[in-house]
Scaffold this motif. Structure first.
Motif, mmCIF file in Angstrom:
data_model
loop_
_atom_site.group_PDB
_atom_site.id
_atom_site.type_symbol
_atom_site.label_atom_id
_atom_site.label_comp_id
_atom_site.label_asym_id
_atom_site.label_seq_id
_atom_site.Cartn_x
_atom_site.Cartn_y
_atom_site.Cartn_z
ATOM 1 N N SER A 104 0.825 -1.218 0.000
ATOM 2 C CA SER A 104 0.000 0.000 0.000
ATOM 3 C C SER A 104 0.850 1.255 0.000
ATOM 4 C CB SER A 104 -0.914 0.003 1.238
ATOM 5 O OG SER A 104 -1.830 -1.059 1.188
ATOM 6 N N SER B 282 -5.265 -4.906 -4.241
ATOM 7 C CA SER B 282 -5.596 -3.478 -4.065
ATOM 8 C C SER B 282 -5.249 -2.657 -5.321
ATOM 9 C CB SER B 282 -4.842 -2.913 -2.862
ATOM 10 O OG SER B 282 -5.147 -1.551 -2.693
ATOM 11 N N TYR C 106 -10.432 -3.490 -3.695
ATOM 12 C CA TYR C 106 -9.554 -4.529 -3.130
ATOM 13 C C TYR C 106 -10.393 -5.796 -2.965
ATOM 14 C CZ TYR C 106 -11.545 -4.386 1.615
ATOM 15 O OH TYR C 106 -12.387 -4.490 2.697
ATOM 16 N N TYR D 212 -5.889 3.557 -2.979
ATOM 17 C CA TYR D 212 -6.895 3.959 -1.998
ATOM 18 C C TYR D 212 -6.870 5.466 -1.773
ATOM 19 C CZ TYR D 212 -2.693 3.753 0.972
ATOM 20 O OH TYR D 212 -1.438 3.924 1.493
#
Ligand code: SAM
Length: 268
Positions: free
Chosen positions: A173, A206, A254, A209
């Protein structure tokens, strides 16, 4: 690439509100697994050594001294650090973003009440309950935690320094690059001493975000890729557990959460 994202502009308050204001069932499941992993590790350590639990004077796993924990990319999440609290003389909250460093510094003296729900799950095992009987977890947290700003890629300089470690939702991430994902996992594990127990959580599949108004990059990984990234530096009994989305999706883009629990091997 990781260096291109605006980490200093990470909106910590928005992130906490969206992710951790209330305990979600996926985080509860992760807390159970991590709590049991660390509790079982330290219980068997005590049985084997015949001595007191590390953190109270016994040799630390792999290092023969006090227990130093690290949470890599701590961000605005306290529950990985809380999961290490009963055993640590120090816990380093290692983080790149200036905004998250300010959040963590702000939480250190007296963390917010919503984290109590997370602590309550941990209290299901003796070590956490006993800590709370002897002391206030907030006081122990304040005395134990050190906040350190840094880039996880620079952890290469500190191989084998820590004896317990967590890294939650960071390696996958922080960049779209699979190479950086693998290097992130490698830097985390190599920062741990041989034998050190660890827990690492990941977002599966993912696509990146949003935090507040800003978009942050991620790379899409599977459980197989996570296991492969861990394998060179972890003992073979590492577990990689899909958590899925038991309470529904946290956000779009995700496929679920995954948690890995294991021990650092002795490969340098
Ligand atoms: C998705 S957040 C996860 C935060 C927290 N660990 C959690 O469980 O919610 C990713 C975190 O990685 C941090 N990060 C990104 N690149 C980093 C780097 N190179 N070194 C250290 N931390 C980094 C970000 O600032 C952010 O706090």
């Amino acid at each position: 690439m990781n260096a291109e994202a605006s980490w200093d502009l990470f909106d910590s308050a928005a992130y906490v509100d969206h992710n951790y204001r209330f305990l979600r069932s996926d985080d509860a499941r992760i807390l159970h697994l991590v709590r049991d992993h660390f509790s079982d590790y330290f219980r068997s350590f005590r049985e084997k050594s015949g001595g007191p639990v590390p953190g109270t004077g016994a040799p630390a796993p792999g290092t023969g001294g006090p227990v130093h924990g690290i949470d890599v990319g701590a961000g605005a999440n306290l529950y990985p650090a809380l999961s290490m609290l009963p055993w640590c003389d120090t816990i380093t909250l290692f983080e790149r973003s200036a905004a998250n460093i300010a959040y963590l510094e702000g939480q250190r003296p007296h963390y917010d009440a919503h984290w109590d729900e997370f602590w309550d799950v941990l209290r299901g095992r003796d070590a956490y309950r006993e800590l709370a009987e002897d002391d206030d977890p907030r006081v122990v947290f304040r005395k134990t935690v050190e906040v350190a700003q840094g880039d996880l890629f620079s952890l290469d300089r500190f191989r084998g320094r820590w004896s317990l470690g967590t890294m939650f939702f960071v390696a996958e991430s922080m960049s779209t690059s699979h190479r950086e994902f693998e290097t992130g996992v490698e830097r985390f594990l190599r920062a741990l001493a041989p034998g050190a127990p660890f827990a690492a959580a990941f977002m599966e599949g993912s696509q990146g975000y949003k935090v507040g108004e800003r978009f942050f990059p991620a790379c899409s990984v599977t459980g197989t890729e996570i296991r492969a990234a861990l394998a060179p530096y972890a003992e073979e009994d590492v577990t990689v557990t899909p958590i899925g989305m038991p309470g529904g999706a946290l956000r779009p883009g995700y496929e679920g959460m995954i948690v890995a629990c294991g021990r650092r091997n002795s490969v340098r």
